[in-house]
Design an enzyme around this catalytic site. Structure first.
Site, PDB file in Angstrom:
ATOM      1  N   ARG A   1       0.802  -1.225  -0.071  1.00 24.59           N
ATOM      2  CA  ARG A   1      -0.105  -0.054   0.077  1.00 24.59           C
ATOM      3  C   ARG A   1       0.819   1.371  -0.076  1.00 24.59           C
ATOM      4  O   ARG A   1       0.474   2.170  -0.668  1.00 24.59           O
ATOM      5  CB  ARG A   1      -0.791  -0.007   1.242  1.00 24.59           C
TER       6      ARG A   1
ATOM      7  N   HIS B   1       0.573   4.329  -2.566  1.00 25.97           N
ATOM      8  CA  HIS B   1       0.469   5.667  -1.963  1.00 25.97           C
ATOM      9  C   HIS B   1       1.690   6.766  -2.452  1.00 25.97           C
ATOM     10  O   HIS B   1       1.308   7.845  -2.494  1.00 25.97           O
ATOM     11  CB  HIS B   1       0.248   5.786  -0.311  1.00 25.97           C
TER      12      HIS B   1
ATOM     13  N   ASN C   1      -3.230   8.396   5.671  1.00 33.45           N
ATOM     14  CA  ASN C   1      -1.833   7.668   5.761  1.00 33.45           C
ATOM     15  C   ASN C   1      -1.431   7.370   7.180  1.00 33.45           C
ATOM     16  O   ASN C   1      -0.905   6.446   7.541  1.00 33.45           O
ATOM     17  CB  ASN C   1      -0.534   8.220   5.355  1.00 33.45           C
TER      18      ASN C   1
ATOM     19  N   HIS D   1      -6.406  -5.865  -2.537  1.00 34.54           N
ATOM     20  CA  HIS D   1      -6.967  -5.846  -1.376  1.00 34.54           C
ATOM     21  C   HIS D   1      -7.332  -7.474  -0.938  1.00 34.54           C
ATOM     22  O   HIS D   1      -8.327  -7.753  -0.100  1.00 34.54           O
ATOM     23  CB  HIS D   1      -8.265  -5.058  -1.547  1.00 34.54           C
TER      24      HIS D   1
HETATM   25  C1  HEM Z   1      -9.055   1.275  -6.178  1.00 35.30           C
HETATM   26  C2  HEM Z   1      -9.068   2.271  -5.327  1.00 35.30           C
HETATM   27  C3  HEM Z   1      -8.492   2.032  -3.602  1.00 35.30           C
HETATM   28  C4  HEM Z   1      -8.928   2.408  -2.637  1.00 35.30           C
HETATM   29  C5  HEM Z   1     -10.404   3.413  -2.566  1.00 35.30           C
HETATM   30  C6  HEM Z   1      -8.166   1.785  -1.490  1.00 35.30           C
HETATM   31  C7  HEM Z   1      -8.728   1.961  -0.231  1.00 35.30           C
HETATM   32  C8  HEM Z   1      -8.048   1.601   0.920  1.00 35.30           C
HETATM   33  C9  HEM Z   1      -8.370   1.589   2.091  1.00 35.30           C
HETATM   34  C10 HEM Z   1      -9.529   2.601   2.774  1.00 35.30           C
HETATM   35  C11 HEM Z   1      -7.617   0.808   2.921  1.00 35.30           C
HETATM   36  C12 HEM Z   1      -7.724   0.716   4.419  1.00 35.30           C
HETATM   37  C13 HEM Z   1      -6.689   1.831   5.217  1.00 35.30           C
HETATM   38  C14 HEM Z   1      -6.968   1.840   6.705  1.00 35.30           C
HETATM   39  O1  HEM Z   1      -6.560   0.795   7.445  1.00 35.30           O
HETATM   40  O2  HEM Z   1      -7.422   2.912   7.319  1.00 35.30           O
HETATM   41  C15 HEM Z   1      -6.968   0.239   2.091  1.00 35.30           C
HETATM   42  C16 HEM Z   1      -5.797  -0.931   2.363  1.00 35.30           C
HETATM   43  C17 HEM Z   1      -5.031  -1.497   1.569  1.00 35.30           C
HETATM   44  N1  HEM Z   1      -4.757  -1.066   0.078  1.00 35.30           N
HETATM   45 FE1  HEM Z   1      -6.176  -0.080  -0.927  1.00 35.30          FE
HETATM   46  N2  HEM Z   1      -7.362   1.087  -1.923  1.00 35.30           N
HETATM   47  C18 HEM Z   1      -7.264   1.185  -3.389  1.00 35.30           C
HETATM   48  C19 HEM Z   1      -6.594   0.512  -4.247  1.00 35.30           C
HETATM   49  C20 HEM Z   1      -5.144  -0.215  -3.878  1.00 35.30           C
HETATM   50  C21 HEM Z   1      -4.039  -0.414  -4.604  1.00 35.30           C
HETATM   51  C22 HEM Z   1      -4.133  -0.095  -6.078  1.00 35.30           C
HETATM   52  C23 HEM Z   1      -3.362  -1.196  -3.907  1.00 35.30           C
HETATM   53  C24 HEM Z   1      -2.050  -1.881  -4.365  1.00 35.30           C
HETATM   54  C25 HEM Z   1      -1.550  -2.366  -5.614  1.00 35.30           C
HETATM   55  C26 HEM Z   1      -3.981  -1.282  -2.555  1.00 35.30           C
HETATM   56  C27 HEM Z   1      -3.358  -1.929  -1.739  1.00 35.30           C
HETATM   57  C28 HEM Z   1      -3.884  -2.093  -0.451  1.00 35.30           C
HETATM   58  C29 HEM Z   1      -3.184  -2.763   0.780  1.00 35.30           C
HETATM   59  C30 HEM Z   1      -2.409  -3.901   0.589  1.00 35.30           C
HETATM   60  C31 HEM Z   1      -3.970  -2.695   1.889  1.00 35.30           C
HETATM   61  C32 HEM Z   1      -4.008  -3.121   3.360  1.00 35.30           C
HETATM   62  C33 HEM Z   1      -2.928  -2.332   4.173  1.00 35.30           C
HETATM   63  C34 HEM Z   1      -2.421  -3.096   5.401  1.00 35.30           C
HETATM   64  O3  HEM Z   1      -2.981  -4.013   5.860  1.00 35.30           O
HETATM   65  O4  HEM Z   1      -1.764  -2.074   5.833  1.00 35.30           O
HETATM   66  N3  HEM Z   1      -5.176  -0.411  -2.526  1.00 35.30           N
HETATM   67  N4  HEM Z   1      -7.065   0.461   0.709  1.00 35.30           N
END
Ligand code: HEM
Ligand SMILES: *[C@@H]1O[C@H](CO)[C@@H](O)[C@H](O)[C@H]1NC(C)=O
Ligand SMILES: *[C@@H]1O[C@H](CO)[C@@H](O)[C@H](O)[C@H]1NC(C)=O
Length: 330
Positions: free
Chosen positions: A63, A67, A95, A194
């Site tokens: 992530r 970002h 973040n 995700h």
């Molecule tokens: C399509 C639009 C996307 C939205 C709206 C989105 C939104 C989010 C949100 C709200 C979270 C949770 C954050 C929190 O804990 O507060 C999250 C987690 C995550 N996102 Fe996304 N995301 C998107 C695309 C992506 C992309 C493109 C990637 C990587 C290629 C990604 C990888 C991740 C990962 C791996 C997590 C888990 C992080 C952790 O466990 O620390 N996301 N995302």
């Protein structure tokens, strides 16, 4: 020299210059093979070691790379610490406190500075670390073109407009990704990340309140699978508006980089509105089906898409550097 010849020379010079600047911006696999041959191995060692004591750093670093790339290009701007005069990207509520894994990048940078001082950019370290993270959770292997420069700008106020929000609909997501040079299908492909990691409960109880008061109805989001709602409510009780509790994003295989994200979304077990919304458009729904049905094909599309994402350039005209400390502009 005749003026005609002069103008020919001038054009030739322009062509040469543009070829040169093209080469300069071009990332290449094995960029450090002569200048710091163990660069990638050192990053892999650090990520593997950190993963051993905390597997959560894998989703965290994936992530973080995303970002980083979506704000000012892949330039490690997300790693900069705030100072008295500047609130940096990492302190945006998007973040902070959810982004994790910063210490892993610091450890890799320290090891690299000890071995090859001033050679390897923080942005490349982060791109390598995301690749290593995906491998550690059994995702596809891929080569990372490198040669990125670290940026000298990081502002909290730049995050909101560039990082997608979990309440976005499919057209807003498509527009945002296209501004970053990514297609709608690449957006669907990358959303499959995700399949690992967690969300803090406040996202689904306040920002995108799907659990208790969706759109002011005092009810869960009707687009959530009714059997998934109690599971989510148990993980995220009503009072959990704080950022302390978390819930897995993939309820089936939360720690494995597989295509379960897609089958989850297809049965309304995607966590965010931004996941569910991919069902509402014919093309993105077809993408969900294709990826749910063929993991090998999704892996191929994913590696191509993350390499593309990883090559989003630094803002035009910005001068990059090789940071000494990933948290501080030189
Ligand atoms: C399509 C639009 C996307 C939205 C709206 C989105 C939104 C989010 C949100 C709200 C979270 C949770 C954050 C929190 O804990 O507060 C999250 C987690 C995550 N996102 Fe996304 N995301 C998107 C695309 C992506 C992309 C493109 C990637 C990587 C290629 C990604 C990888 C991740 C990962 C791996 C997590 C888990 C992080 C952790 O466990 O620390 N996301 N995302
Ligand atoms: C998607 O969201 C945008 C921005 O919030 C809004 O203007 C647009 O009407 C929405 N589109 C659909 C199809 O709901
Ligand atoms: C939210 O509520 C408003 C007003 O009742 C309604 O017009 C809108 O369609 C609802 N949005 C969703 C996503 O259900």
């Amino acid at each position: 020299m005749s003026s005609k010849m002069q103008s020919k020379c001038f054009i030739a010079l322009l062509v040469l210059l543009s070829i040169f600047s093209c080469f300069e911006a071009q990332l290449q696999v094995g960029f450090y093979s002569k200048t710091c041959p163990s660069a990638e191995t050192i990053v892999t060692q650090q990520v593997t070691q950190a993963f051993g004591s905390n597997p959560g750093i894998a989703p965290g670093l994936v992530r973080m790379h995303f970002h980083d790339c979506f704000v000012h290009g892949c330039d490690a701007s997300v790693l900069i610490d705030s100072t008295t005069g500047n609130q940096a990207e990492k302190d945006s509520p998007i973040n902070n406190p959810s982004l994790r894994g910063f210490e892993v990048i610091d450890a890799a940078k320290a090891a690299l500075e000890a071995q090859c001082k001033g050679i390897v950019s923080c942005a490349d370290i982060l791109a390598f670390a995301a690749r290593d993270s995906i491998a550690l959770v059994k995702g596809p292997a891929y080569s990372v073109p490198s040669g990125r420069k670290d940026g000298r700008v990081s502002m909290m106020s730049d995050v909101g407009g560039n990082i997608p929000s979990p309440v976005m609909n499919v057209s807003a997501l498509t527009t945002l990704f296209s501004l970053k040079g990514l297609t709608q299908d690449q957006m669907v492909t990358l959303s499959g990340a995700h399949t690992i990691g967690v969300s803090h409960c406040n996202i689904i109880t306040t920002v995108d309140d799907r659990l208790y008061n969706f759109n002011g109805t005092n009810m869960p989001d009707p687009a959530l699978n009714p059997s998934y709602v109690p599971q989510l409510q148990a993980a995220c009780p009503k009072a959990s508006t704080s950022t302390s509790s978390v819930v897995n994003m993939d309820p089936v295989t939360p720690a494995v980089f597989d295509n379960k994200y897609y089958s989850n979304v297809l049965v309304n077990k995607g966590l965010f509105t931004s996941d569910w919304t991919l069902r509402t458009n014919a093309a993105t729904a077809a993408g969900l089906n294709a990826n749910a049905n063929n993991q090998a094909q999704w892996f191929n599309k994913f590696t191509a898409a993350i390499v593309k994402m990883g090559s989003i350039p630094l803002d035009a005209g910005a001068v990059g550097e090789i940071r000494t400390n990933c948290r501080v502009i030189n």
